[in-house]
Design a protein around this motif. Structure first.
Motif, short mmCIF file in Angstrom:
data_model
loop_
_atom_site.label_atom_id
_atom_site.label_comp_id
_atom_site.label_asym_id
_atom_site.label_seq_id
_atom_site.Cartn_x
_atom_site.Cartn_y
_atom_site.Cartn_z
N GLY A 1 -2.20 -14.26 46.23
CA GLY A 1 -2.39 -15.63 46.65
C GLY A 1 -1.76 -15.97 47.99
N LEU A 2 -1.70 -15.01 48.90
CA LEU A 2 -1.10 -15.23 50.22
C LEU A 2 -2.14 -15.82 51.18
CD1 LEU A 2 1.00 -11.94 50.41
CD2 LEU A 2 1.80 -14.25 49.91
N PRO A 3 -1.71 -16.33 52.34
CA PRO A 3 -2.63 -17.03 53.25
C PRO A 3 -3.65 -16.11 53.92
CG PRO A 3 -0.44 -16.85 54.23
CD PRO A 3 -0.31 -16.43 52.79
N ASP A 4 -4.92 -16.47 53.80
CA ASP A 4 -6.01 -15.70 54.40
C ASP A 4 -5.89 -15.75 55.92
OD1 ASP A 4 -8.37 -14.53 55.12
OD2 ASP A 4 -9.66 -15.95 54.07
N GLY A 5 -6.04 -14.58 56.55
CA GLY A 5 -6.00 -14.51 57.99
C GLY A 5 -4.62 -14.50 58.60
N ARG A 6 -3.60 -14.56 57.77
CA ARG A 6 -2.22 -14.66 58.27
C ARG A 6 -1.28 -13.64 57.63
NH1 ARG A 6 -4.90 -17.35 61.04
NH2 ARG A 6 -4.58 -19.50 61.78
N LEU A 7 -1.82 -12.57 57.09
CA LEU A 7 -0.96 -11.62 56.38
C LEU A 7 0.13 -10.99 57.25
CD1 LEU A 7 -3.36 -9.78 53.90
CD2 LEU A 7 -1.88 -11.75 53.51
N PRO A 8 -0.13 -10.67 58.53
CA PRO A 8 0.97 -10.12 59.33
C PRO A 8 2.17 -11.05 59.42
CG PRO A 8 -1.12 -9.66 60.39
CD PRO A 8 -1.41 -10.61 59.26
N ALA A 9 1.94 -12.37 59.33
CA ALA A 9 3.03 -13.33 59.40
C ALA A 9 3.89 -13.33 58.14
CB ALA A 9 2.49 -14.74 59.66
N VAL A 10 3.34 -12.79 57.04
CA VAL A 10 4.09 -12.71 55.78
C VAL A 10 4.20 -11.25 55.35
CG1 VAL A 10 3.63 -15.06 55.00
CG2 VAL A 10 1.96 -13.27 54.51
N TRP A 11 4.46 -10.38 56.31
CA TRP A 11 4.54 -8.94 56.06
C TRP A 11 5.45 -8.62 54.88
CZ3 TRP A 11 8.13 -5.13 55.64
CH2 TRP A 11 7.72 -3.80 55.81
N GLY A 12 6.61 -9.23 54.86
CA GLY A 12 7.56 -8.94 53.79
C GLY A 12 7.04 -9.30 52.42
N GLU A 13 6.32 -10.39 52.31
CA GLU A 13 5.76 -10.80 51.02
C GLU A 13 4.65 -9.84 50.58
OE1 GLU A 13 5.02 -15.09 50.56
OE2 GLU A 13 6.06 -15.32 52.48
N VAL A 14 3.86 -9.38 51.55
CA VAL A 14 2.82 -8.40 51.22
C VAL A 14 3.45 -7.13 50.68
CG1 VAL A 14 0.94 -6.99 52.13
CG2 VAL A 14 1.23 -9.33 52.96
N LYS A 15 4.45 -6.61 51.38
CA LYS A 15 5.11 -5.38 50.97
C LYS A 15 5.77 -5.55 49.61
CE LYS A 15 6.73 -1.14 51.65
NZ LYS A 15 7.87 -0.91 52.57
N GLU A 16 6.44 -6.68 49.41
CA GLU A 16 7.11 -6.92 48.13
C GLU A 16 6.12 -6.99 46.98
OE1 GLU A 16 10.22 -10.12 46.07
OE2 GLU A 16 9.45 -10.47 48.10
N TYR A 17 4.99 -7.65 47.19
CA TYR A 17 4.00 -7.76 46.12
C TYR A 17 3.44 -6.39 45.76
CZ TYR A 17 0.07 -9.40 43.35
OH TYR A 17 -0.82 -9.61 42.32
N LEU A 18 3.09 -5.60 46.76
CA LEU A 18 2.56 -4.27 46.48
C LEU A 18 3.59 -3.39 45.79
CD1 LEU A 18 0.58 -3.52 49.79
CD2 LEU A 18 -0.32 -4.32 47.59
N GLU A 19 4.84 -3.51 46.17
CA GLU A 19 5.89 -2.72 45.53
C GLU A 19 6.10 -3.15 44.08
OE1 GLU A 19 9.17 -3.18 48.21
OE2 GLU A 19 8.68 -1.33 49.30
N GLN A 20 5.94 -4.45 43.80
CA GLN A 20 6.04 -4.91 42.43
C GLN A 20 4.93 -4.32 41.58
OE1 GLN A 20 6.02 -9.19 42.75
NE2 GLN A 20 8.19 -9.31 43.29
N VAL A 21 3.71 -4.28 42.13
CA VAL A 21 2.60 -3.65 41.41
C VAL A 21 2.89 -2.17 41.18
CG1 VAL A 21 0.16 -3.04 41.51
CG2 VAL A 21 0.91 -5.30 42.29
N ALA A 22 3.43 -1.51 42.20
CA ALA A 22 3.68 -0.07 42.13
C ALA A 22 4.74 0.30 41.10
CB ALA A 22 4.11 0.46 43.50
N GLU A 23 5.60 -0.65 40.74
CA GLU A 23 6.60 -0.38 39.70
C GLU A 23 5.95 -0.10 38.35
OE1 GLU A 23 9.28 -3.63 39.53
OE2 GLU A 23 10.17 -3.25 41.51
N HIS A 24 4.75 -0.63 38.15
CA HIS A 24 4.07 -0.48 36.85
C HIS A 24 2.78 0.33 36.94
CE1 HIS A 24 6.85 -3.60 35.55
NE2 HIS A 24 6.46 -4.34 36.56
N VAL A 25 2.28 0.53 38.15
CA VAL A 25 1.00 1.21 38.33
C VAL A 25 1.19 2.41 39.24
CG1 VAL A 25 -1.39 0.98 39.07
CG2 VAL A 25 -0.21 -0.98 38.06
N ARG A 26 0.96 3.61 38.72
CA ARG A 26 1.09 4.84 39.50
C ARG A 26 -0.25 5.55 39.51
NH1 ARG A 26 6.36 5.85 40.55
NH2 ARG A 26 7.90 4.68 39.35
#
Length: 223
Positions: A84-109
């Motif tokens: 649910g992050l802002p469309d067209g602005r992901l580089p501005a929330v780089w940390g949130e993107v990385k954190e979300y993907l890492e949270q998924v990766a904790e449960h999905v391998r």
């Protein structure tokens, strides 16, 4: 490895092997995954034991509804998660993107990760593609391509080939799954089928989708 091709022409193909296969599809936006690798998803759905999960970084509730129904039409039983992050602005929330993907990766391998190209001209696609291999370091990461007005297509390193019925089924499901996008000037059969036909010529298949990989481990032994 096995030999695939048409007529007398042959290419050496790399197989994903038999048995259970877990696949994660990363998309910056709803419809990225199906546009980039919908034919591959249809091929994956032919397997007896495949699990497919899409992880999207942006999307309104309406668009996410389309994404969930669309992905399920390609691979029944698939799941969709969204940050649910802002469309067209992901580089501005780089940390949130990385954190979300890492949270998924904790449960999905996953065994395989399908992600946008690392050099995609769209900033959202590019960021998600670049983070894929840093989050899932032990997965096979294949980067799909998305045609757009930027004209950023290049030469794929890997291909998934399929027949005309599969290519046309992909286009049919795109139209059915994403009615909110059908009015766009670039959204039509000619674009989707044309790119798949070009990629098919390149790998001696009728139709295909192209992928880009920077690191692939090959097992040369005979199973």
């Amino acid at each position: 490895m096995h030999h695939t091709g048409l007529g007398a022409a042959r290419m050496i193909g790399l197989e994903l092997g038999s048995g259970p296969l877990d696949v994660v599809c990363l998309g910056a936006h709803p419809d990225d995954v199906e546009i980039g690798c919908g034919g591959t998803l249809l091929r994956l759905a032919e397997r007896d034991d495949v699990t497919v999960r899409a992880v999207l970084l942006t999307g309104t509730e309406d668009r996410l509804g389309e994404a969930r129904a669309a992905l399920d039409s390609f691979v029944p039983g698939s799941k969709v998660d969204c940050a649910g992050l802002p469309d067209g602005r992901l580089p501005a929330v780089w940390g949130e993107v990385k954190e979300y993907l890492e949270q998924v990766a904790e449960h999905v391998r996953p065994d395989v990760v399908l992600a946008p190209r690392v050099d995609d001209a769209h900033q959202d696609h590019r960021l998600v593609g670049r983070l894929a291999s840093t989050v899932w370091r032990d997965s096979l990461v294949l980067h799909y391509e998305i045609p757009k007005w930027d004209g950023d297509l290049s030469a794929p390193t890997h291909y998934v080939g399929f027949d005309e019925a599969t290519a046309r089924r992909k286009v049919e499901l795109l139209h059915a799954g994403y009615p909110s996008q059908t009015g766009r000037d670039w959204w039509d059969d000619e674009l989707f089928l044309g790119l798949m036909r070009v990629r098919g010529v390149e790998c001696r298949s009728r139709y295909a989708e192209g992928f880009y990989a920077s690191k692939v481990l090959i097992d040369p032994s005979v199973g």
